[in-house]
Design a protein around this motif. Structure first.
Motif, PDB file in Angstrom:
ATOM      1  N   ALA A  31      92.191  -2.836  35.537  1.00 35.99           N
ATOM      2  CA  ALA A  31      92.655  -3.928  36.395  1.00 35.99           C
ATOM      3  C   ALA A  31      93.975  -4.496  35.897  1.00 35.99           C
ATOM      4  O   ALA A  31      94.899  -4.742  36.675  1.00 35.99           O
ATOM      5  CB  ALA A  31      91.589  -5.024  36.452  1.00 35.99           C
ATOM      6  N   ALA A  32      94.088  -4.712  34.581  1.00 34.47           N
ATOM      7  CA  ALA A  32      95.311  -5.284  34.020  1.00 34.47           C
ATOM      8  C   ALA A  32      96.501  -4.359  34.243  1.00 34.47           C
ATOM      9  O   ALA A  32      97.596  -4.808  34.609  1.00 34.47           O
ATOM     10  CB  ALA A  32      95.120  -5.555  32.530  1.00 34.47           C
ATOM     11  N   GLY A  33      96.304  -3.060  34.032  1.00 36.38           N
ATOM     12  CA  GLY A  33      97.396  -2.120  34.232  1.00 36.38           C
ATOM     13  C   GLY A  33      97.855  -2.044  35.677  1.00 36.38           C
ATOM     14  O   GLY A  33      99.056  -1.968  35.960  1.00 36.38           O
ATOM     15  N   LEU A  34      96.914  -2.100  36.614  1.00 35.59           N
ATOM     16  CA  LEU A  34      97.284  -2.036  38.025  1.00 35.59           C
ATOM     17  C   LEU A  34      97.896  -3.347  38.512  1.00 35.59           C
ATOM     18  O   LEU A  34      98.747  -3.338  39.402  1.00 35.59           O
ATOM     19  CB  LEU A  34      96.044  -1.676  38.862  1.00 35.59           C
ATOM     20  N   ARG A  35      97.477  -4.467  37.931  1.00 29.40           N
ATOM     21  CA  ARG A  35      98.138  -5.735  38.277  1.00 29.40           C
ATOM     22  C   ARG A  35      99.606  -5.689  37.888  1.00 29.40           C
ATOM     23  O   ARG A  35     100.460  -6.263  38.571  1.00 29.40           O
ATOM     24  CB  ARG A  35      97.442  -6.899  37.566  1.00 29.40           C
ATOM     25  N   LEU A 196      94.764  -6.953  24.547  1.00 29.34           N
ATOM     26  CA  LEU A 196      95.246  -5.733  25.186  1.00 29.34           C
ATOM     27  C   LEU A 196      95.452  -5.923  26.687  1.00 29.34           C
ATOM     28  O   LEU A 196      96.396  -5.374  27.265  1.00 29.34           O
ATOM     29  CB  LEU A 196      94.263  -4.592  24.925  1.00 29.34           C
ATOM     30  N   MET A 197      94.597  -6.699  27.340  1.00 27.74           N
ATOM     31  CA  MET A 197      94.782  -6.974  28.768  1.00 27.74           C
ATOM     32  C   MET A 197      96.094  -7.711  29.008  1.00 27.74           C
ATOM     33  O   MET A 197      96.831  -7.392  29.948  1.00 27.74           O
ATOM     34  CB  MET A 197      93.611  -7.799  29.295  1.00 27.74           C
ATOM     35  N   ALA A 198      96.390  -8.684  28.151  1.00 25.57           N
ATOM     36  CA  ALA A 198      97.642  -9.423  28.309  1.00 25.57           C
ATOM     37  C   ALA A 198      98.839  -8.500  28.129  1.00 25.57           C
ATOM     38  O   ALA A 198      99.837  -8.599  28.857  1.00 25.57           O
ATOM     39  CB  ALA A 198      97.698 -10.569  27.299  1.00 25.57           C
ATOM     40  N   ALA A 199      98.762  -7.588  27.154  1.00 27.26           N
ATOM     41  CA  ALA A 199      99.865  -6.648  26.925  1.00 27.26           C
ATOM     42  C   ALA A 199     100.036  -5.687  28.095  1.00 27.26           C
ATOM     43  O   ALA A 199     101.153  -5.406  28.532  1.00 27.26           O
ATOM     44  CB  ALA A 199      99.611  -5.869  25.634  1.00 27.26           C
ATOM     45  N   LEU A 200      98.919  -5.189  28.636  1.00 26.72           N
ATOM     46  CA  LEU A 200      98.996  -4.274  29.779  1.00 26.72           C
ATOM     47  C   LEU A 200      99.581  -4.964  31.002  1.00 26.72           C
ATOM     48  O   LEU A 200     100.413  -4.390  31.712  1.00 26.72           O
ATOM     49  CB  LEU A 200      97.596  -3.740  30.098  1.00 26.72           C
ATOM     50  N   GLU A 201      99.147  -6.186  31.252  1.00 27.70           N
ATOM     51  CA  GLU A 201      99.589  -6.891  32.436  1.00 27.70           C
ATOM     52  C   GLU A 201     101.058  -7.299  32.338  1.00 27.70           C
ATOM     53  O   GLU A 201     101.779  -7.319  33.336  1.00 27.70           O
ATOM     54  CB  GLU A 201      98.711  -8.121  32.678  1.00 27.70           C
ATOM     55  N   ALA A 202     101.491  -7.609  31.114  1.00 29.64           N
ATOM     56  CA  ALA A 202     102.890  -8.023  30.918  1.00 29.64           C
ATOM     57  C   ALA A 202     103.829  -6.847  30.728  1.00 29.64           C
ATOM     58  O   ALA A 202     105.045  -7.000  30.818  1.00 29.64           O
ATOM     59  CB  ALA A 202     102.976  -8.963  29.713  1.00 29.64           C
TER      60      ALA A 202
END
Length: 208
Positions: A31-35, A196-202
Motif C-alpha cells: 500500500a505504501a509503495g503504491l501510494r 519502512l512504510m514512511a520511507a516507501l511512501e516518501a
C-alpha cells in the motif's frame, strides 16, 4: 442498481483500492509503495473469527479457510461503510474496489474470485469491482491507460514491498523465541513497519 464495470484512469483520483489477504507487513508495504505512485490505497483490517463466520455464510461449502476469512473480511468492511457511514451500495461500488491475487489452479485458489463475486451479489453489493492480479494481465483495468497501470514503476514498488515484508517477518519469527519481555518482538516489528512504510511512501532511501 448501476454497475460500475470498469476501472479507468480517469476514476483513479476518486477510487479507493482495497488490499488484503497477505500478511500485515506485505499488505501495508504494498500500500505504501503504491501510494507513492498516486494511488489511493486502503488496507483492510486483519481478518478474525467473525470474518470467517461471515464468509462461510455466503461462500460455497468445502472452500479452504483462507477464502472464508478473506471474503468475510471484505463483506464486513463494506457493511460498515453502508450501515455506519451511510453509503449506499451504489456509492460503495463507485468509490471502492478490491485488488486480489488469482491463480490458474489446480487448487481452489483459482476459484476465489468467483466466491468474492457470489458473496457480494448475495449480500447486496452486486457490481462491486474485484480486479485480479495474476501471472498474465489480460484485463483493461490493469493495462496501459487503465485504472492500475502495471508498468516498471509499479512492479518495482511491488517487488520492494514483498521483499521488505519477507525480511521483517523472518526477523520477527527468528527473534520471538528469545524475547525476554512478552510482546517486545511484535512491538519491534510494528516500529519497523512504520519506519519502512514512511520511507516507501516518501520515496526516501530504504537503507538509511
Amino acid at each position: 442498481m448501476h454497475v460500475v464495470a470498469r476501472f479507468s484512469r480517469s476514476q483513479r483520483a476518486t477510487t479507493r483500492i482495497l488490499l488484503a489477504g497477505l500478511t500485515e507487513a506485505h499488505d501495508h508495504f504494498l500500500a505504501a509503495g503504491l501510494r507513492r505512485l498516486g494511488y489511493h490505497i486502503e488496507v483492510l483490517p486483519t481478518p478474525d473469527d467473525a470474518a470467517f463466520d461471515e464468509g462461510k455464510a455466503y461462500c460455497d461449502r468445502a472452500m479452504c479457510n483462507p477464502a472464508y476469512y478473506t471474503v468475510g473480511n471484505l463483506l464486513r468492511f463494506l457493511k460498515r461503510l453502508r450501515d455506519e457511514e451511510g453509503l449506499t451500495a451504489e456509492e460503495i461500488a463507485q468509490r471502492y474496489l478490491l485488488v486480489t491475487a488469482n491463480g490458474c489452479g489446480p487448487c481452489r485458489f483459482g476459484l476465489y474470485v468467483n466466491e468474492y463475486r457470489k458473496a457480494l451479489r448475495e449480500s447486496g453489493f452486486e457490481g462491486f469491482r474485484v480486479l485480479l492480479f495474476s501471472q498474465t494481465i489480460d484485463n483493461q483495468e490493469m493495462g496501459e491507460g487503465g485504472g492500475i497501470e502495471v508498468n516498471a514503476r509499479v512492479l518495482i514498488q511491488i517487488l520492494k514491498g514483498l521483499i521488505l515484508a519477507d525480511v521483517v517477518n523472518l526477523l520477527k519469527y527468528r527473534t520471538r523465541p528469545y524475547e525476554c519481555v512478552a510482546g517486545a518482538t511484535d512491538e519491534a516489528a510494528r516500529r519497523s513497519r512504520e519506519i519502512l512504510m514512511a520511507a516507501l511512501e516518501a520515496g526516501s532511501g530504504l537503507i538509511r
